[in-house]
Design an enzyme around this catalytic site. Sequence first.
Site, PDB file in Angstrom:
ATOM      1  N   HIS A  51     -11.553   3.066   5.296  1.00  0.00           N
ATOM      2  CA  HIS A  51     -11.759   3.884   4.095  1.00  0.00           C
ATOM      3  C   HIS A  51     -12.245   5.267   4.487  1.00  0.00           C
ATOM      4  O   HIS A  51     -13.028   5.405   5.422  1.00  0.00           O
ATOM      5  CB  HIS A  51     -12.780   3.226   3.157  1.00  0.00           C
ATOM      6  CG  HIS A  51     -12.678   3.712   1.767  1.00  0.00           C
ATOM      7  ND1 HIS A  51     -13.296   4.865   1.336  1.00  0.00           N
ATOM      8  CD2 HIS A  51     -11.982   3.235   0.696  1.00  0.00           C
ATOM      9  CE1 HIS A  51     -13.001   5.062   0.071  1.00  0.00           C
ATOM     10  NE2 HIS A  51     -12.202   4.098  -0.352  1.00  0.00           N
ATOM     11  N   ASP A 103      -8.514  -3.274  -1.363  1.00  0.00           N
ATOM     12  CA  ASP A 103      -7.169  -3.865  -1.437  1.00  0.00           C
ATOM     13  C   ASP A 103      -7.027  -5.183  -0.678  1.00  0.00           C
ATOM     14  O   ASP A 103      -6.010  -5.858  -0.816  1.00  0.00           O
ATOM     15  CB  ASP A 103      -6.126  -2.866  -0.927  1.00  0.00           C
ATOM     16  CG  ASP A 103      -5.932  -1.715  -1.901  1.00  0.00           C
ATOM     17  OD1 ASP A 103      -5.909  -1.981  -3.116  1.00  0.00           O
ATOM     18  OD2 ASP A 103      -5.825  -0.562  -1.463  1.00  0.00           O
TER      19      ASP A 103
HETATM   20  C1  SDX Z   1      -7.640   2.786  -1.483  1.00  0.00           C
HETATM   21  O1  SDX Z   1     -10.173   7.034  -1.563  1.00  0.00           O
HETATM   22  C2  SDX Z   1     -10.409   6.003  -2.248  1.00  0.00           C
HETATM   23  O2  SDX Z   1     -11.442   5.862  -2.824  1.00  0.00           O
HETATM   24  C3  SDX Z   1      -9.275   4.991  -2.290  1.00  0.00           C
HETATM   25  C4  SDX Z   1      -9.547   3.627  -2.925  1.00  0.00           C
HETATM   26  C5  SDX Z   1      -9.769   3.758  -4.441  1.00  0.00           C
HETATM   27  O3  SDX Z   1     -10.432   2.898  -5.017  1.00  0.00           O
HETATM   28  O4  SDX Z   1      -9.201   4.683  -5.028  1.00  0.00           O
HETATM   29  O5  SDX Z   1     -10.684   3.009  -2.331  1.00  0.00           O
HETATM   30  C6  SDX Z   1      -8.329   2.692  -2.817  1.00  0.00           C
HETATM   31  O6  SDX Z   1      -6.732   3.584  -1.377  1.00  0.00           O
HETATM   32  C7  SDX Z   1      -8.097   1.920  -0.333  1.00  0.00           C
HETATM   33  C8  SDX Z   1      -7.344   2.207   0.956  1.00  0.00           C
HETATM   34  C9  SDX Z   1      -6.048   1.422   1.009  1.00  0.00           C
HETATM   35  N1  SDX Z   1      -5.274   1.745   2.226  1.00  0.00           N
HETATM   36  C10 SDX Z   1      -5.154   0.889   3.246  1.00  0.00           C
HETATM   37  O7  SDX Z   1      -5.728  -0.197   3.254  1.00  0.00           O
HETATM   38  C11 SDX Z   1      -4.225   1.347   4.341  1.00  0.00           C
HETATM   39  C12 SDX Z   1      -4.868   1.103   5.701  1.00  0.00           C
HETATM   40  N2  SDX Z   1      -5.995   1.980   5.857  1.00  0.00           N
HETATM   41  C13 SDX Z   1      -5.827   3.253   6.318  1.00  0.00           C
HETATM   42  O8  SDX Z   1      -4.610   3.779   6.670  1.00  0.00           O
HETATM   43  C14 SDX Z   1      -7.002   4.195   6.358  1.00  0.00           C
HETATM   44  O9  SDX Z   1      -8.130   3.492   6.751  1.00  0.00           O
HETATM   45  C15 SDX Z   1      -7.266   4.975   5.077  1.00  0.00           C
HETATM   46  C16 SDX Z   1      -6.006   5.709   4.569  1.00  0.00           C
HETATM   47  C17 SDX Z   1      -7.771   4.066   3.967  1.00  0.00           C
HETATM   48  C18 SDX Z   1      -8.346   6.040   5.378  1.00  0.00           C
HETATM   49  O10 SDX Z   1      -7.806   6.945   6.291  1.00  0.00           O
HETATM   50  P1  SDX Z   1      -8.625   8.084   7.037  1.00  0.00           P
HETATM   51  O11 SDX Z   1      -9.968   8.281   6.512  1.00  0.00           O
HETATM   52  O12 SDX Z   1      -7.708   9.270   7.106  1.00  0.00           O
HETATM   53  O13 SDX Z   1      -8.764   7.475   8.499  1.00  0.00           O
HETATM   54  P2  SDX Z   1      -7.734   7.618   9.678  1.00  0.00           P
HETATM   55  O14 SDX Z   1      -6.407   7.116   9.286  1.00  0.00           O
HETATM   56  O15 SDX Z   1      -7.781   9.054  10.176  1.00  0.00           O
HETATM   57  O16 SDX Z   1      -8.341   6.677  10.768  1.00  0.00           O
HETATM   58  C19 SDX Z   1      -9.544   6.981  11.500  1.00  0.00           C
HETATM   59  C20 SDX Z   1      -9.586   6.054  12.670  1.00  0.00           C
HETATM   60  C21 SDX Z   1      -8.279   6.108  13.475  1.00  0.00           C
HETATM   61  O17 SDX Z   1      -8.604   5.801  14.831  1.00  0.00           O
HETATM   62  P3  SDX Z   1      -8.683   7.006  15.900  1.00  0.00           P
HETATM   63  O18 SDX Z   1      -7.374   7.705  15.874  1.00  0.00           O
HETATM   64  O19 SDX Z   1      -9.845   7.884  15.468  1.00  0.00           O
HETATM   65  O20 SDX Z   1      -8.946   6.280  17.215  1.00  0.00           O
HETATM   66  O21 SDX Z   1      -9.721   4.689  12.232  1.00  0.00           O
HETATM   67  C22 SDX Z   1      -8.531   3.950  12.592  1.00  0.00           C
HETATM   68  C23 SDX Z   1      -7.459   5.004  12.884  1.00  0.00           C
HETATM   69  O22 SDX Z   1      -6.504   4.522  13.760  1.00  0.00           O
HETATM   70  N3  SDX Z   1      -8.124   3.182  11.422  1.00  0.00           N
HETATM   71  C24 SDX Z   1      -7.511   1.998  11.452  1.00  0.00           C
HETATM   72  C25 SDX Z   1      -7.325   1.631  10.119  1.00  0.00           C
HETATM   73  N4  SDX Z   1      -7.826   2.602   9.324  1.00  0.00           N
HETATM   74  C26 SDX Z   1      -8.305   3.542  10.124  1.00  0.00           C
HETATM   75  N5  SDX Z   1      -7.103   1.248  12.468  1.00  0.00           N
HETATM   76  C27 SDX Z   1      -6.488   0.072  12.140  1.00  0.00           C
HETATM   77  N6  SDX Z   1      -6.269  -0.337  10.862  1.00  0.00           N
HETATM   78  C28 SDX Z   1      -6.687   0.429   9.845  1.00  0.00           C
HETATM   79  N7  SDX Z   1      -6.475   0.031   8.596  1.00  0.00           N
END
Ligand code: SDX
Length: 355
Positions: free
Chosen positions: A245, A302
């Site tokens: 998140h 989710d």
């Molecule tokens: C919702 O914003 C809100 O409030 C949204 C929400 C709402 O109620 O409205 O809460 C609802 O949208 C929940 C999120 C649903 N999405 C997912 O579940 C998809 C999977 N998650 C992600 O892609 C991600 O975690 C996000 C999009 C939710 C957040 O993305 P960020 O803040 O841009 O983080 P990032 O993608 O830049 O990741 C940061 C690090 C990375 O590692 P490094 O490159 O720094 O080494 O964390 C890792 C990422 O690779 N990472 C994950 C991961 N999420 C982040 N690694 C593996 N699996 C994941 N799900």
Amino acid sequence: MSKNICFIDGLEGILKYREIDINQLVDLSYDAVSYLLIQGELPGDKELAEYSARLQGEREINREVMDVIRMYKLNIDAMEALRTVVSFISQFDPDLNDSSTEANMRKSIRLIAKIPTIIAAYYRVASGKEPVPPDRSLSHGANFLYMIRGSKPSKLEAEVIEKDFILSAEHELNASTFSSRVTASTLADLYSAVVSGLCTLKGPLHGGARAEVMTMIQEIACPENAEKYILEKMGKKEKIMGFGHRVYKTYDPRGTLFKQLSKQLAEAKGDMHWYETAEVIENTVVRELVEKKGKPIYPNVDFYSAVIYMYMDIPPQLATSIFAIGRVSGWIAHSFDQYEKKKIIRPRAFMLDEC
Ligand code: SDX
């Protein structure tokens, strides 16, 4: 003020709507929480009875809307039908271009009431069945399950779907709410603001993650397969859907509640295997990313909500649109707040470098 609609402490895992903790709100009805978000305070008994009656009275959709729903292809995500149909129904709203507070309130009631009916009607038609008209005697959640199934849900199922709508209702400036606010900031009508929210919610990095979690758990099939599957995905540097998140650096408080609810449903149905599969996924992600790498990647809203849908025999095709049933109240609360500002949101391009 916008920040009064919702408060998130991403380090402590605290979420409040209008200064009330989500753990208290989850035991209310969706109608009460929707009223709270939009009106700014919890309704008294009389206000709630009136608000619920108005919502129940606006659940029906007309024949022209049904004709459009019947024109859709059968195997699409319900969000594709929903975003068009919400846009389509705006022409039948006599208040469409009246931006007074009273007219905006009437529009919001129509939107909140009709969205579940549109989704259920699309689903019934896509499954080769006749749509089931809404039942005014049922709560928002129970009526939705009734319209998709054609039979009344159990007490527990009705409670769980109601809580799902409440936990999904609002989350500060998430991507879809931001979209709605941008649209409202141009003083476009409320239907336009809600359609913007719908379009943005659809993506798999946002509300679309719920459907992807369901597909992933179905593919994994049993707890024994889960660890290997997740490790392989991580080996390919793929994101695990339903985890991580932008704001929470600890467990999402909605995730905790959804986990409890999915366990309750699993126990009631005497079938733990989806819940246990989800738990192995969670344990593997936390071990590999939190404990070994120090990344704050926990289940988000989710993840366990998807498990709940699996126990209620709701297909992935409906998952994102069900998120929208809850979230529409948040979009409306933020749109009203934005209308009051009468100021266009117009960021500069360099700000995108920080996203
Ligand atoms: C919702 O914003 C809100 O409030 C949204 C929400 C709402 O109620 O409205 O809460 C609802 O949208 C929940 C999120 C649903 N999405 C997912 O579940 C998809 C999977 N998650 C992600 O892609 C991600 O975690 C996000 C999009 C939710 C957040 O993305 P960020 O803040 O841009 O983080 P990032 O993608 O830049 O990741 C940061 C690090 C990375 O590692 P490094 O490159 O720094 O080494 O964390 C890792 C990422 O690779 N990472 C994950 C991961 N999420 C982040 N690694 C593996 N699996 C994941 N799900």
